[in-house]
Design an enzyme around this catalytic site. Structure first.
Site, PDB file in Angstrom:
ATOM      1  N   CYS A   1      51.578  22.277  69.028  1.00 37.65           N
ATOM      2  CA  CYS A   1      50.842  21.252  68.509  1.00 37.65           C
ATOM      3  C   CYS A   1      51.353  20.339  67.450  1.00 37.65           C
ATOM      4  CB  CYS A   1      49.835  21.926  67.871  1.00 37.65           C
ATOM      5  SG  CYS A   1      49.144  23.377  68.802  1.00 37.65           S
TER       6      CYS A   1
ATOM      7  N   HIS B   1      46.327  17.836  63.170  1.00 32.34           N
ATOM      8  CA  HIS B   1      46.082  18.533  64.650  1.00 32.34           C
ATOM      9  C   HIS B   1      44.807  19.140  64.794  1.00 32.34           C
ATOM     10  CE1 HIS B   1      46.209  21.353  67.889  1.00 32.34           C
ATOM     11  NE2 HIS B   1      46.427  22.280  67.143  1.00 32.34           N
TER      12      HIS B   1
ATOM     13  N   ASN C   1      41.006  22.522  71.607  1.00 37.18           N
ATOM     14  CA  ASN C   1      42.264  22.537  70.984  1.00 37.18           C
ATOM     15  C   ASN C   1      43.327  21.935  72.145  1.00 37.18           C
ATOM     16  OD1 ASN C   1      44.712  22.673  70.185  1.00 37.18           O
ATOM     17  ND2 ASN C   1      44.667  24.645  69.042  1.00 37.18           N
TER      18      ASN C   1
HETATM   19  N1  COA Z   1      32.655  34.864  70.084  1.00 34.20           N
HETATM   20  C1  COA Z   1      32.047  36.043  69.568  1.00 34.20           C
HETATM   21  N2  COA Z   1      32.840  36.781  68.410  1.00 34.20           N
HETATM   22  C2  COA Z   1      34.107  36.494  68.730  1.00 34.20           C
HETATM   23  C3  COA Z   1      34.852  35.790  69.488  1.00 34.20           C
HETATM   24  C4  COA Z   1      34.054  34.777  70.383  1.00 34.20           C
HETATM   25  N3  COA Z   1      34.654  33.743  71.040  1.00 34.20           N
HETATM   26  N4  COA Z   1      36.152  35.840  69.184  1.00 34.20           N
HETATM   27  C5  COA Z   1      36.468  36.633  68.316  1.00 34.20           C
HETATM   28  N5  COA Z   1      34.941  37.301  68.189  1.00 34.20           N
HETATM   29  C6  COA Z   1      34.836  38.194  67.129  1.00 34.20           C
HETATM   30  C7  COA Z   1      35.982  39.186  66.965  1.00 34.20           C
HETATM   31  O1  COA Z   1      35.970  40.263  68.032  1.00 34.20           O
HETATM   32  C8  COA Z   1      35.802  40.011  65.620  1.00 34.20           C
HETATM   33  O2  COA Z   1      34.937  40.934  65.754  1.00 34.20           O
HETATM   34  P1  COA Z   1      34.938  42.134  65.124  1.00 34.20           P
HETATM   35  O3  COA Z   1      34.559  41.954  63.796  1.00 34.20           O
HETATM   36  O4  COA Z   1      33.905  43.201  65.753  1.00 34.20           O
HETATM   37  O5  COA Z   1      36.247  42.978  65.168  1.00 34.20           O
HETATM   38  C9  COA Z   1      35.133  38.954  64.974  1.00 34.20           C
HETATM   39  O6  COA Z   1      34.633  38.056  65.957  1.00 34.20           O
HETATM   40  C10 COA Z   1      36.056  38.174  63.974  1.00 34.20           C
HETATM   41  O7  COA Z   1      37.084  37.807  64.560  1.00 34.20           O
HETATM   42  P2  COA Z   1      38.294  36.943  64.028  1.00 34.20           P
HETATM   43  O8  COA Z   1      39.521  36.729  64.917  1.00 34.20           O
HETATM   44  O9  COA Z   1      38.826  37.692  62.564  1.00 34.20           O
HETATM   45  O10 COA Z   1      37.263  35.758  63.725  1.00 34.20           O
HETATM   46  P3  COA Z   1      37.814  34.429  62.909  1.00 34.20           P
HETATM   47  O11 COA Z   1      36.587  33.951  62.097  1.00 34.20           O
HETATM   48  O12 COA Z   1      39.103  34.359  62.345  1.00 34.20           O
HETATM   49  O13 COA Z   1      37.706  33.317  64.097  1.00 34.20           O
HETATM   50  C11 COA Z   1      39.068  31.995  65.289  1.00 34.20           C
HETATM   51  C12 COA Z   1      38.583  33.265  65.074  1.00 34.20           C
HETATM   52  C13 COA Z   1      40.232  32.179  66.480  1.00 34.20           C
HETATM   53  C14 COA Z   1      38.149  31.025  65.657  1.00 34.20           C
HETATM   54  C15 COA Z   1      39.791  31.567  64.052  1.00 34.20           C
HETATM   55  O14 COA Z   1      40.610  32.696  63.599  1.00 34.20           O
HETATM   56  C16 COA Z   1      40.906  30.316  64.309  1.00 34.20           C
HETATM   57  O15 COA Z   1      40.272  29.261  64.638  1.00 34.20           O
HETATM   58  N6  COA Z   1      41.991  30.449  63.956  1.00 34.20           N
HETATM   59  C17 COA Z   1      43.031  29.440  63.831  1.00 34.20           C
HETATM   60  C18 COA Z   1      43.015  29.113  65.369  1.00 34.20           C
HETATM   61  C19 COA Z   1      44.018  27.822  65.618  1.00 34.20           C
HETATM   62  O16 COA Z   1      43.637  26.891  65.386  1.00 34.20           O
HETATM   63  N7  COA Z   1      45.105  28.067  66.396  1.00 34.20           N
HETATM   64  C20 COA Z   1      45.572  26.666  66.766  1.00 34.20           C
HETATM   65  C21 COA Z   1      46.658  26.415  65.489  1.00 34.20           C
HETATM   66  S1  COA Z   1      47.626  25.406  66.288  1.00 34.20           S
END
Ligand code: COA
Length: 326
Positions: free
Chosen positions: A114, A251, A281
């Site tokens: 990215c 990004h 993304n």
């Molecule tokens: N829909 C519903 N629930 C979802 C889900 C979805 N698409 N994806 C994950 N969950 C659930 C998980 O299973 C978890 O459930 P649990 O509590 O029962 O185990 C809960 O949501 C929390 O998961 P978590 O991964 O901790 O969520 P989060 O708040 O961190 O959000 C992202 C997930 C991916 C949106 C977030 O971590 C994120 O955006 N991170 C940065 C990623 C990024 O930008 N990467 C590229 C950088 S270059």
């Protein structure tokens, strides 16, 4: 005589097929509300099966040419930033060179995930100011749908396909480039990877060969902790303050993450340019797509000060502080 590098044109292309949040409700356990609340993404573009990164890169350059009526026949270097090349070799840039018929252009791909587009811009600046090249195409393009596991709700809702291109040219009297920073926290690379093989990285097992695997929380935490430091370091190099910025083009991965970075950096949230709402993304393409949207919305003015910060897989980052010269 000065050798300066100036951005003179930009273009973009996104595949026609749209996948919105409701479409994801049909294939994984998720909801439009969850996706919008956690990421700000509403829809993303998905390439056709026979549509590859070189195809959409080429179309982004055609868009650039059409918008600005620039002569690209004498382009002497093409830099394609991508983590989803058509092949390991030939490079995407070589395909683009052939499709455009640019007989005198060098061609190379770079992979900084990215951060690829901002790395590419800084390399173009270096090639031009050192006298090696006079006209460089920098393209950020991805077909992430080809390496996305559509059974993994934690990643599949995030990614999309798209391409953006900038033309950077030699100039005697005007530069776009003011300051830059780059680095990598390679020891944290296992938080975001895509591997052909199931192996280990720093002693940790790699999962799901062929697809993107991400520790979303890990990347989020790293980004909100580190991007503000990159912003500060880049501005300090040029003796600028946050208040001097006209726009911030990070990004475009996640709106919540960007809002948090803005708050921690003291940058007003409405200065952040994003493309994620419509395109998700798109890794190396998010920044040129954000710029393209901002131009369409008539936000950018000549001489605006824009800080671009690319960050992600690696975990690598690169920033570039530019003056908008179009
Ligand atoms: N829909 C519903 N629930 C979802 C889900 C979805 N698409 N994806 C994950 N969950 C659930 C998980 O299973 C978890 O459930 P649990 O509590 O029962 O185990 C809960 O949501 C929390 O998961 P978590 O991964 O901790 O969520 P989060 O708040 O961190 O959000 C992202 C997930 C991916 C949106 C977030 O971590 C994120 O955006 N991170 C940065 C990623 C990024 O930008 N990467 C590229 C950088 S270059």
């Amino acid at each position: 005589m000065n050798s300066l590098a100036k951005i003179t044109a930009h273009g973009s292309y996104v595949p026609e097929k749209i996948m919105n949040n409701q479409d994801f409700e049909k294939i994984v356990e998720t909801s439009d509300e969850w996706i919008q609340q956690r990421t700000g993404i509403e829809e993303r573009r998905i390439a056709n099966e026979d549509e590859y990164t070189s195809d959409i890169s080429y179309k982004a350059v055609l868009d650039l040419q059409e918008k600005y009526q620039v002569d690209i026949s004498d382009v002497d270097m093409i830099i394609n930033a991508t983590l989803t090349p058509d092949y390991k070799t030939p490079s995407v840039a070589s395909y683009v060179q052939a499709k455009l018929g640019l007989k005198n252009a060098g061609a190379l791909d770079i992979n900084a995930a990215c951060a690829g587009f901002t790395y590419g811009l800084n390399i173009a600046n270096g090639l031009i100011t050192s006298g090696q090249n006079k006209k460089v195409l920098v393209i950020g393009a991805e077909t992430l749908s080809k390496i996305t596991d559509y059974t993994d709700r934690g990643t599949c809702i995030l990614f999309g396909d798209g391409a953006g291109a900038f033309l950077v040219e030699y100039s005697e009297d005007e530069t776009s480039f003011i300051a830059s920073s780059a680095g990598s926290d390679g020891d944290k690379g296992h938080n975001l990877y895509s591997s052909e093989l199931s192996e280990t990285m720093f002693g940790e097992d790699l999962e799901n060969p062929g697809y993107i695997v991400q520790n979303g929380r890990g990347v989020y935490k790293w980004a909100v902790g580190n991007v503000p430091k990159i912003i500060e370091a880049t501005l300090n190099k040029a003796n600028y303050k946050k208040e001097d910025l006209s726009w911030f083009a990070p990004h475009s991965a996640n709106a919540r993450m960007i809002e948090s970075i803005c708050d921690r950096s003291g940058i007003e949230r409405d200065k952040a340019l994003m493309s994620l709402k419509y395109y998700g993304n798109t890794s190396s393409a998010t920044i040129p797509l954000s710029i393209d949207l901002a131009v369409k919305e008539q936000k950018l003015k000549k001489d605006d000060l824009i800080l671009m910060v690319g960050f992600g897989g690696g975990l690598a980052y690169a920033s570039t502080l530019i003056r908008w010269t179009i």
